[in-house]
Write a protein that holds these residues in place. Structure first.
Motif, PDB file in Angstrom:
ATOM      1  N   UNK A   1       0.854  -1.174   0.000  1.00  0.00           N
ATOM      2  CA  UNK A   1       0.000   0.000   0.000  1.00  0.00           C
ATOM      3  C   UNK A   1       0.903   1.241   0.000  1.00  0.00           C
ATOM      4  N   UNK A   2       0.385   2.349  -0.431  1.00  0.00           N
ATOM      5  CA  UNK A   2       1.117   3.603  -0.346  1.00  0.00           C
ATOM      6  C   UNK A   2       1.153   4.002   1.133  1.00  0.00           C
ATOM      7  N   UNK A   3       2.320   4.031   1.779  1.00  0.00           N
ATOM      8  CA  UNK A   3       2.397   4.176   3.237  1.00  0.00           C
ATOM      9  C   UNK A   3       1.613   5.338   3.846  1.00  0.00           C
ATOM     10  N   UNK A   4       1.595   6.547   3.270  1.00  0.00           N
ATOM     11  CA  UNK A   4       0.817   7.613   3.908  1.00  0.00           C
ATOM     12  C   UNK A   4      -0.690   7.332   3.955  1.00  0.00           C
ATOM     13  N   UNK A   5      -1.177   6.437   3.107  1.00  0.00           N
ATOM     14  CA  UNK A   5      -2.611   6.125   3.098  1.00  0.00           C
ATOM     15  C   UNK A   5      -3.018   5.311   4.318  1.00  0.00           C
ATOM     16  N   UNK A   6      -2.068   4.593   4.913  1.00  0.00           N
ATOM     17  CA  UNK A   6      -2.344   3.790   6.112  1.00  0.00           C
ATOM     18  C   UNK A   6      -1.182   3.971   7.089  1.00  0.00           C
ATOM     19  N   UNK A   7      -1.147   5.104   7.782  1.00  0.00           N
ATOM     20  CA  UNK A   7      -0.027   5.380   8.688  1.00  0.00           C
ATOM     21  C   UNK A   7       0.108   4.310   9.778  1.00  0.00           C
ATOM     22  N   UNK A   8       1.362   4.065  10.150  1.00  0.00           N
ATOM     23  CA  UNK A   8       1.658   3.111  11.215  1.00  0.00           C
ATOM     24  C   UNK A   8       1.617   3.803  12.575  1.00  0.00           C
TER      25      UNK A   8
ATOM     26  N   UNK B   1      10.701   2.893  14.307  1.00  0.00           N
ATOM     27  CA  UNK B   1      11.544   1.753  13.951  1.00  0.00           C
ATOM     28  C   UNK B   1      11.922   1.794  12.462  1.00  0.00           C
ATOM     29  N   UNK B   2      10.979   2.202  11.647  1.00  0.00           N
ATOM     30  CA  UNK B   2      11.242   2.343  10.204  1.00  0.00           C
ATOM     31  C   UNK B   2      12.378   3.343   9.972  1.00  0.00           C
ATOM     32  N   UNK B   3      12.312   4.483  10.647  1.00  0.00           N
ATOM     33  CA  UNK B   3      13.333   5.521  10.465  1.00  0.00           C
ATOM     34  C   UNK B   3      14.708   5.067  10.947  1.00  0.00           C
TER      35      UNK B   3
END
Length: 193
Positions: A1-8, A15-17
């Motif tokens: 999915x496009x990440x901003x469409x479903x923020x974590x 952790x991603x950063x």
């Protein structure tokens, strides 16, 4: 999915950063996804790799024969996906209800299951389209449905890189889609596909 469409949740985002810059490669599906990656994690090493599509599609699970549907002489507008708000099938049904008198030989078939089934069934009844809009459910023989349809439609609000468009096109279907921020515009060439 496009990440901003479903923020974590914040901890996954953190952790991603921390981890993405250490990865040899971070695979994104689209140019917009890659741009997002570099804005979010500037030191990440990103690469665009689109999803593959299998052809022919293997059959698995519940087989529902497309021949069991109304008159095969009629045209079929096909949509496939989870019956969830993201897919906006309610909007698709309402749009079809505005066109059904202009195109009396077309039917809309939506394949899939999900939490919106009851709402969509109510909407179909409310618009009087019980014989024109069908919800057969999830099918394991999706290739048969692509082969027996005339046009594919995607009404999603957001997508990453929708395999269903690739599948439909690999079966020779022209595609009409909402122009999500990512996905359809990476696959469909306007006035060509």
């Amino acid at each position: 999915i496009y990440p901003p469409a479903m923020p974590l949740a914040w901890h996954w985002d953190w952790l991603r950063k921390i981890t993405y810059p250490s990865a040899k490669k971070v695979v994104m599906q689209t140019e917009q996804g890659l741009e997002w990656l570099y804005q979010t994690c500037p030191k990440a090493n990103g690469k665009i790799i689109a999803n593959p599509v299998l052809y022919p599609l293997p059959a698995d699970g519940k087989q529902i024969e497309s021949e069991t549907l109304p008159d095969p002489i009629r045209y079929r507008l096909l949509a496939v996906g989870r019956l969830e708000p993201q897919k906006q099938f309610a909007d698709l049904i309402l749009a079809f209800s505005q066109l059904e008198l202009i195109f009396p030989h077309w039917d809309l078939i939506i394949l899939g299951e999900g939490s919106e089934r009851t709402h969509l069934e109510f909407l179909i009844a409310e618009t009087g389209l019980m014989d024109r809009v069908l919800l057969p459910g999830r099918v394991g023989n999706i290739a048969d449905w692509y082969n027996r349809s005339d046009l594919y439609v995607m009404s999603s609000n957001f997508e990453g890189f929708p395999n269903v468009i690739l599948e439909a096109m690999s079966h020779g279907l022209p595609v009409v889609s909402f122009d999500c921020k990512t996905g359809p515009r990476d696959i469909i060439r306007h006035n060509i596909d």
